[in-house]
Design an enzyme around this catalytic site. Sequence first.
Site, PDB file in Angstrom:
ATOM      1  N   HIS A   1     -10.301   1.196   0.081  1.00 43.42           N
ATOM      2  CA  HIS A   1     -10.265   2.649  -0.120  1.00 43.42           C
ATOM      3  C   HIS A   1     -10.390   3.068  -1.596  1.00 43.42           C
ATOM      4  CE1 HIS A   1      -9.650   4.059   3.937  1.00 43.42           C
ATOM      5  NE2 HIS A   1      -8.734   3.118   4.125  1.00 43.42           N
TER       6      HIS A   1
ATOM      7  N   ASP B   1       0.800  -1.231   0.000  1.00 46.94           N
ATOM      8  CA  ASP B   1       0.000   0.000   0.000  1.00 46.94           C
ATOM      9  C   ASP B   1       0.836   1.285   0.000  1.00 46.94           C
ATOM     10  OD1 ASP B   1      -1.384  -2.272   1.133  1.00 46.94           O
ATOM     11  OD2 ASP B   1      -3.024  -0.947   1.723  1.00 46.94           O
TER      12      ASP B   1
ATOM     13  N   HIS C   1      -6.457  -8.324  -0.127  1.00 53.91           N
ATOM     14  CA  HIS C   1      -6.579  -7.131   0.712  1.00 53.91           C
ATOM     15  C   HIS C   1      -7.483  -7.480   1.892  1.00 53.91           C
ATOM     16  CE1 HIS C   1      -5.847  -2.849   1.008  1.00 53.91           C
ATOM     17  NE2 HIS C   1      -7.069  -2.737   1.489  1.00 53.91           N
TER      18      HIS C   1
ATOM     19  N   GLU D   1      -4.153   1.880  -3.177  1.00 54.92           N
ATOM     20  CA  GLU D   1      -5.437   2.323  -2.607  1.00 54.92           C
ATOM     21  C   GLU D   1      -5.332   3.549  -1.715  1.00 54.92           C
ATOM     22  OE1 GLU D   1      -7.611   0.120   0.250  1.00 54.92           O
ATOM     23  OE2 GLU D   1      -5.983   0.174   1.692  1.00 54.92           O
TER      24      GLU D   1
END
Length: 265
Positions: free
Chosen positions: A68, A8, A157, A39
């Site tokens: 997100h 991330d 995720h 994200e």
Amino acid sequence: MRILFIGDIFGRPGRNIVQEKLASLVRTHSIDLIIANGENSAAGFGITGQIAEELFDLGAHVLTTGNHVWDKREIIDYLGSVPSESHDRPRRIVRPANYPAGTPGFGLYEGTLPSGVPYAVLNLQGRVFMQSNDDPFRTADRLLAGVRAKVILVDFHAEATSEKMALGWYLDGRVTAVLGTHTHVPTADERVLPNGTAYQTDVGMSGPYDSVIGVEKELVLQRFLSGMPGKFEPARGDARLCALLIEADATTGRATSVQRLMLGE
Ligand SMILES: [Fe+2]
Ligand SMILES: [Fe+2]
């Protein structure tokens, strides 16, 4: 072949450290394929077309996302600007494949490297301590059945280590790697499972570690102490790049070794 999976990317500190370190990583390790989770790349919340272009310019082949993904609503139009069969940049961003039918974007991308090696990237989201979605295990079965590439990377995720580890074992021997994202904390359990699938519960955030999972720590502390809502801002200090380097056989798609990376400024 060598594959780099970057965890991330969080805000500008994350983008900057990736920009600073990626080219030399690619040179040093002769990396053929770069996947990054984006994200949180737009100020910690979501991703925009412009930021995606920036990450593609740095050399990412495919960008994965997670819960997100819709924080910056403009990404919906960017993802929707290409048809399924496209290989243009908007098509090379994937969102979790087990989202409800009809969700914008795609959960699987299949491409070919300049060397001629076909590859696929599948994004899935967990269901434990997260919003409810379709079964990620059955979604993987269904989508993998149609994939021709041998080199297949899965970004799972998810919050719970147990759910991530279970998917690792479930897909062992069917994909090149099952890599966890979302917790922003790298785990020290990277390995190649017995049937040739590289696994790490969480690759960890590429972003500011002087923070609470990327966010300015005073703001997070205040929320825990007061229980009151407040605006979260990305932190700035101690940027690190976290990634997993995977060596794999391009013909069989089996991973042969993994190396966990954490590079500071
Ligand atoms: Fe994240
Ligand atoms: Fe997440």
